[in-house]
Scaffold this motif. Structure first.
Motif, PDB file in Angstrom:
ATOM      1  N   SER A 102      12.027  16.346   3.810  1.00  0.00           N
ATOM      2  CA  SER A 102      11.441  16.979   2.623  1.00  0.00           C
ATOM      3  C   SER A 102      10.007  16.450   2.451  1.00  0.00           C
ATOM      4  CB  SER A 102      12.319  16.733   1.394  1.00  0.00           C
ATOM      5  OG  SER A 102      12.207  15.414   0.950  1.00  0.00           O
ATOM      6  N   PRO A 103       9.163  17.165   1.714  1.00  0.00           N
ATOM      7  CA  PRO A 103       7.729  16.817   1.681  1.00  0.00           C
ATOM      8  C   PRO A 103       7.479  15.369   1.238  1.00  0.00           C
ATOM      9  CG  PRO A 103       8.112  18.939   0.643  1.00  0.00           C
ATOM     10  CD  PRO A 103       9.460  18.370   0.935  1.00  0.00           C
ATOM     11  N   MET A 104       6.561  14.714   1.936  1.00  0.00           N
ATOM     12  CA  MET A 104       6.185  13.344   1.588  1.00  0.00           C
ATOM     13  C   MET A 104       5.381  13.377   0.280  1.00  0.00           C
ATOM     14  SD  MET A 104       6.472  10.212   2.584  1.00  0.00           S
ATOM     15  CE  MET A 104       6.864  10.204   4.342  1.00  0.00           C
ATOM     16  N   VAL A 105       5.785  12.559  -0.684  1.00  0.00           N
ATOM     17  CA  VAL A 105       5.066  12.501  -1.964  1.00  0.00           C
ATOM     18  C   VAL A 105       4.124  11.302  -1.959  1.00  0.00           C
ATOM     19  CG1 VAL A 105       5.291  12.265  -4.469  1.00  0.00           C
ATOM     20  CG2 VAL A 105       6.908  13.695  -3.190  1.00  0.00           C
ATOM     21  N   ALA A 106       4.670  10.123  -1.717  1.00  0.00           N
ATOM     22  CA  ALA A 106       3.861   8.908  -1.573  1.00  0.00           C
ATOM     23  C   ALA A 106       4.612   8.056  -0.563  1.00  0.00           C
ATOM     24  CB  ALA A 106       3.708   8.186  -2.905  1.00  0.00           C
ATOM     25  N   TYR A 107       3.983   7.812   0.584  1.00  0.00           N
ATOM     26  CA  TYR A 107       4.666   7.126   1.684  1.00  0.00           C
ATOM     27  C   TYR A 107       5.336   5.855   1.172  1.00  0.00           C
ATOM     28  CZ  TYR A 107       5.663   4.229   5.650  1.00  0.00           C
ATOM     29  OH  TYR A 107       6.321   3.415   6.534  1.00  0.00           O
ATOM     30  N   PRO A 108       6.619   5.611   1.422  1.00  0.00           N
ATOM     31  CA  PRO A 108       7.543   6.379   2.250  1.00  0.00           C
ATOM     32  C   PRO A 108       8.484   7.275   1.441  1.00  0.00           C
ATOM     33  CG  PRO A 108       8.481   4.223   1.800  1.00  0.00           C
ATOM     34  CD  PRO A 108       7.223   4.314   0.995  1.00  0.00           C
ATOM     35  N   LEU A 109       8.126   7.589   0.193  1.00  0.00           N
ATOM     36  CA  LEU A 109       9.032   8.342  -0.677  1.00  0.00           C
ATOM     37  C   LEU A 109       8.820   9.846  -0.529  1.00  0.00           C
ATOM     38  CD1 LEU A 109       8.562   6.159  -3.905  1.00  0.00           C
ATOM     39  CD2 LEU A 109      10.569   6.172  -2.412  1.00  0.00           C
ATOM     40  N   THR A 110       9.887  10.571  -0.198  1.00  0.00           N
ATOM     41  CA  THR A 110       9.814  12.028  -0.110  1.00  0.00           C
ATOM     42  C   THR A 110      10.307  12.642  -1.416  1.00  0.00           C
ATOM     43  OG1 THR A 110      12.062  12.425   0.675  1.00  0.00           O
ATOM     44  CG2 THR A 110      10.431  11.829   2.342  1.00  0.00           C
ATOM     45  N   HIS A 133       8.132  -6.660  -5.174  1.00  0.00           N
ATOM     46  CA  HIS A 133       9.282  -6.075  -4.471  1.00  0.00           C
ATOM     47  C   HIS A 133      10.540  -6.049  -5.316  1.00  0.00           C
ATOM     48  CE1 HIS A 133      10.548 -10.234  -3.924  1.00  0.00           C
ATOM     49  NE2 HIS A 133       9.350 -10.501  -3.439  1.00  0.00           N
ATOM     50  N   SER A 134      10.554  -6.816  -6.431  1.00  0.00           N
ATOM     51  CA  SER A 134      11.764  -6.891  -7.248  1.00  0.00           C
ATOM     52  C   SER A 134      11.422  -6.736  -8.727  1.00  0.00           C
ATOM     53  CB  SER A 134      12.463  -8.240  -7.033  1.00  0.00           C
ATOM     54  OG  SER A 134      12.910  -8.336  -5.699  1.00  0.00           O
ATOM     55  N   PHE A 135      12.435  -6.396  -9.503  1.00  0.00           N
ATOM     56  CA  PHE A 135      12.248  -6.182 -10.938  1.00  0.00           C
ATOM     57  C   PHE A 135      12.811  -7.371 -11.717  1.00  0.00           C
ATOM     58  CE2 PHE A 135      13.026  -1.793  -9.197  1.00  0.00           C
ATOM     59  CZ  PHE A 135      11.714  -1.372  -9.244  1.00  0.00           C
ATOM     60  N   TRP A 170       0.843  -1.198   0.000  1.00  0.00           N
ATOM     61  CA  TRP A 170       0.000   0.000   0.000  1.00  0.00           C
ATOM     62  C   TRP A 170       0.872   1.238   0.000  1.00  0.00           C
ATOM     63  CZ3 TRP A 170       0.536   3.546   3.991  1.00  0.00           C
ATOM     64  CH2 TRP A 170       1.360   3.108   5.050  1.00  0.00           C
ATOM     65  N   THR A 171       0.250   2.384  -0.224  1.00  0.00           N
ATOM     66  CA  THR A 171       0.900   3.685  -0.045  1.00  0.00           C
ATOM     67  C   THR A 171      -0.167   4.740   0.188  1.00  0.00           C
ATOM     68  OG1 THR A 171       2.464   5.296  -0.959  1.00  0.00           O
ATOM     69  CG2 THR A 171       0.925   4.314  -2.500  1.00  0.00           C
ATOM     70  N   THR A 172       0.245   5.869   0.727  1.00  0.00           N
ATOM     71  CA  THR A 172      -0.622   7.046   0.782  1.00  0.00           C
ATOM     72  C   THR A 172      -0.003   8.102  -0.124  1.00  0.00           C
ATOM     73  OG1 THR A 172      -1.204   6.534   3.064  1.00  0.00           O
ATOM     74  CG2 THR A 172      -1.697   8.764   2.295  1.00  0.00           C
ATOM     75  N   VAL A 224       7.274  -0.499  -0.197  1.00  0.00           N
ATOM     76  CA  VAL A 224       6.614  -0.899   1.059  1.00  0.00           C
ATOM     77  C   VAL A 224       6.674  -2.422   1.191  1.00  0.00           C
ATOM     78  CG1 VAL A 224       4.348  -1.100   2.203  1.00  0.00           C
ATOM     79  CG2 VAL A 224       5.139   1.130   1.381  1.00  0.00           C
ATOM     80  N   ARG A 225       6.486  -3.115   0.076  1.00  0.00           N
ATOM     81  CA  ARG A 225       6.581  -4.577   0.111  1.00  0.00           C
ATOM     82  C   ARG A 225       8.034  -5.033   0.326  1.00  0.00           C
ATOM     83  NH1 ARG A 225       2.923  -8.658   1.335  1.00  0.00           N
ATOM     84  NH2 ARG A 225       4.229 -10.490   1.120  1.00  0.00           N
ATOM     85  N   HIS A 226       8.983  -4.288  -0.274  1.00  0.00           N
ATOM     86  CA  HIS A 226      10.412  -4.599  -0.081  1.00  0.00           C
ATOM     87  C   HIS A 226      10.764  -4.456   1.404  1.00  0.00           C
ATOM     88  CE1 HIS A 226      14.832  -4.356  -0.753  1.00  0.00           C
ATOM     89  NE2 HIS A 226      14.578  -4.976  -1.897  1.00  0.00           N
ATOM     90  N   MET A 227      10.244  -3.407   2.025  1.00  0.00           N
ATOM     91  CA  MET A 227      10.485  -3.173   3.456  1.00  0.00           C
ATOM     92  C   MET A 227       9.885  -4.313   4.276  1.00  0.00           C
ATOM     93  SD  MET A 227       9.536   0.883   3.279  1.00  0.00           S
ATOM     94  CE  MET A 227       9.713   1.412   4.963  1.00  0.00           C
TER      95      MET A 227
END
Lengths: 188, 425
Positions: free
Chosen positions: B197-205, B277-279, A117-119, B153-156
């Protein structure tokens, strides 16, 4: 330089016509493009940067995926099952990616789990006004692949991988994949 | 297939917006740079061109490729456009490689560009998101940063990768770019800066994600015979590989890892692969490129990598796909400093996409140009005398020549290319 030469030539021509005064004026003198008050939206004059508008309505056929979208309006989630190897796709596809055989429709369970998921706090222009919104890939028991959907009724703070969720459907269908969305199963 | 060499390259300085130059003039400038860097090469010797740009929407100009080719004076010679999302530049490089390897041409120019500043950022994100299934994915909230966020998120979840490890990738690449005059961004960052820095799509800023850019890049490839005649210091294209995967992440299987030569199935007994989670495409491209190049173990046989870090998360995922570490160890790999400039295998010494910019059709060729300069030992020559990011040959290399890998990747891992370049010095 080239410009100066051209100007001289045209001014000569301009002088030439009064010499023939009295003769019939050439018809093309009256030919003009109609003017309009359309003008231009100018962002910058150097480099000259103007607004260029582009808009289009497509006649988009869901084609072989049509039964899925009709199903959403009836509160059904339809997946694809391979007629040869039995592989079950949660997101419909006409042919099996594993073996190439045609698939048949089957009803997906309406209960699943969050696979990931993501937000989204930003988005494409089309969805910017909806941010923040949650996206989730949903997994179902007995199904080999996942389904992308919106997850509502939960926030970044309480969504977890593996969380049980339940499908809900819009009462008034828009015939878009967002006619179905998921909510935490406990709260349903 | 016959041997293929790169004899020159050129790029424009990537910028958020370059309104004073149209795409064809940017391509022409990169082309002229490459021509100046290989003075014995004349335009008459060039047999044709391959053009790459991703989106017709950004330029709102169909057949833009031919306009770049005619601006460079390369008509009426054969030319073709290639397209494959974010991997467009890498595919262009490999198409040019095929032109030479097949014997069809003796000298070909690969040219790529993108002008992404002609729409606002969020409209640009919409165009990019149209490179996802428009029945099932785009209408749900089409946003590539959201897709990559779900993947990490799945990789984490699978491997315990942390947001701090991801931030370290951003810090490393931006730090390298401080010494790359061509880079779009020159930021001296800390892990805290990236996380704040601003969150764009959790967890990526914002600082986990590359920006949009205008720019062009050019690579000139040729046969061995032409390389010997025209260039004192050519670079050999040792081998190329490519892979693909389903457009929809949801469709990706949960099966077994595709193993590289140095890996053992027992490492991955409990891993469902590739999942999201992988390519798998990155793994396939690496495997094929390594096989063609005679690479037994990429950790030993490659000296640096320029890879597609559109997201810090995808750099970590790509360490694993390319076999620089085991699947699951990508986070530890950066934490332990292995991909740093002075580490075991420097990754993105240029600063990567995150710092250099990502004008999509040019990006894969930019990587080729940076790798070419690295393998020529010519970084300082093209960087106002600053050779800080010049990778040193490692481990008493006497036994073989220096090698670099370039890795180009399209949306959520649909098309991936890996090409191995080797110095002739």
């Amino acid at each position: 330089m080239a410009k100066t030469i051209a100007n001289k030539k045209s001014s000569k021509r301009a002088q030439a016509s009064p010499a023939k005064a009295g003769g019939p004026k050439p018809k093309y003198d009256k030919v003009r493009l109609p003017e309009s008050d359309e003008g231009a939206v100018v962002f910058c004059t150097d480099p000259l940067t103007v607004k260029s508008h582009y808009e289009i309505d497509y006649i988009h056929s869901y084609a072989e995926d049509s039964p899925f979208f009709r199903g959403l309006a009836e509160g059904k989630l339809c997946g694809s099952e391979c007629t040869k190897c039995g592989y079950r796709f949660a997101t419909p596809r006409a042919y099996c990616m594993e073996c190439g055989a045609p698939t048949k429709w089957f009803d997906l369970p309406l209960n699943g789990r969050v696979h990931t998921w993501t937000t989204c706090y930003f988005g494409s222009e089309a969805f910017l006004k909806e941010a923040p919104f949650n996206l989730a890939l949903i997994e179902f028991d007995g199904v080999n692949t996942l389904f992308l959907s919106r997850l509502i009724g939960a926030t970044e703070k309480d969504i977890r991988v593996g969380m049980p969720v339940k499908a809900k459907f819009r009462r008034l269908a828009q015939f878009k994949p967002t006619d179905v969305y998921f909510v935490p199963a406990e709260k349903a | 297939m016959r041997p293929v060499y790169m004899i020159s390259g050129g790029i424009t300085k990537f910028a958020k917006g370059e309104p004073r130059k149209s795409f064809r003039v940017m391509v022409k400038e990169a082309f002229d740079y490459a021509m100046r860097d290989c003075p014995r090469l004349t335009r008459e010797r060039i047999d044709g061109s391959v053009l790459s740009y991703f989106s017709d929407h950004f330029t709102r100009q169909l057949m833009a490729g031919i306009m770049a080719a005619d601006m460079c004076g390369l008509v009426p010679k054969p030319t073709i456009r290639v397209e494959g999302g974010g991997s467009t530049g890498g595919l262009c490089f490999q198409e040019a490689w095929r032109h030479i390897a097949s014997g069809w041409m003796d000298c070909v120019v690969a040219m790529g560009f993108e002008t992404m500043s002609h729409v606002n950022t969020w409209k640009g994100n919409e165009f990019i998101a149209l490179a996802s299934d428009t029945n099932f994915d785009y209408p749900v909230g089409g946003f590539y940063s959201g897709y990559y966020a779900m993947m990490v998120v799945r990789h984490m979840h699978e491997f315990g990768t942390t947001v701090e490890q991801m931030a370290q990738v951003s810090v490393k690449n931006h730090k390298n770019a401080l010494h790359n005059k061509w880079a779009q961004h020159h930021y001296d960052l800390t892990v805290e800066d990236v996380r704040r820095s601003p969150m764009v799509a959790y967890p990526l800023t914002m600082l986990d994600i590359c920006t949009m850019s205008d720019g062009a890049a050019v690579a000139i490839l040729c046969s061995e015979e032409v390389a010997e005649k025209l260039c004192d210091n050519p670079v050999r294209v040792l081998g190329v590989g490519q892979g693909s995967d389903a457009m929809r992440m949801a469709d990706r299987p949960h099966g077994n890892v595709i193993l590289l030569k140095h890996e053992d199935a027992s490492w991955y007994k409990n891993l469902k692969y590739p999942g999201v989670h992988s390519f798998r495409a990155g793994r396939m491209a690496s495997k094929l490129a390594y096989e063609k190049s005679g690479i037994e173990d990429p950790r030993e046989d490659i000296d640096f990598v320029e890879l597609h870090d559109a997201y810090t998360s995808s750099e970590i995922q790509t360490y694993e796909d390319m076999g620089l570490c085991k699947y699951g160890d990508g986070g530890k790999f950066i934490e332990q400093g292995h991909p740093e400039l002075t580490g075991r295998i420097p990754v993105n010494p240029s600063g990567g996409l995150i710092a250099c910019g990502h004008p999509v059709g040019a990006t894969g060729l930019m990587q080729a140009v940076f790798a070419f300069w690295q393998l020529q030992g010519a970084i300082a020559k093209h960087n106002d005398g600053d050779g800080f990011i010049q990778v040193k040959q490692k481990r008493g290399l006497g036994r073989r020549k220096m090698r670099g890998a370039i890795h180009s990747h399209a949306g959520t891992g649909t098309y991936v290319t890996v090409s191995i370049l080797e110095s002739t010095r």
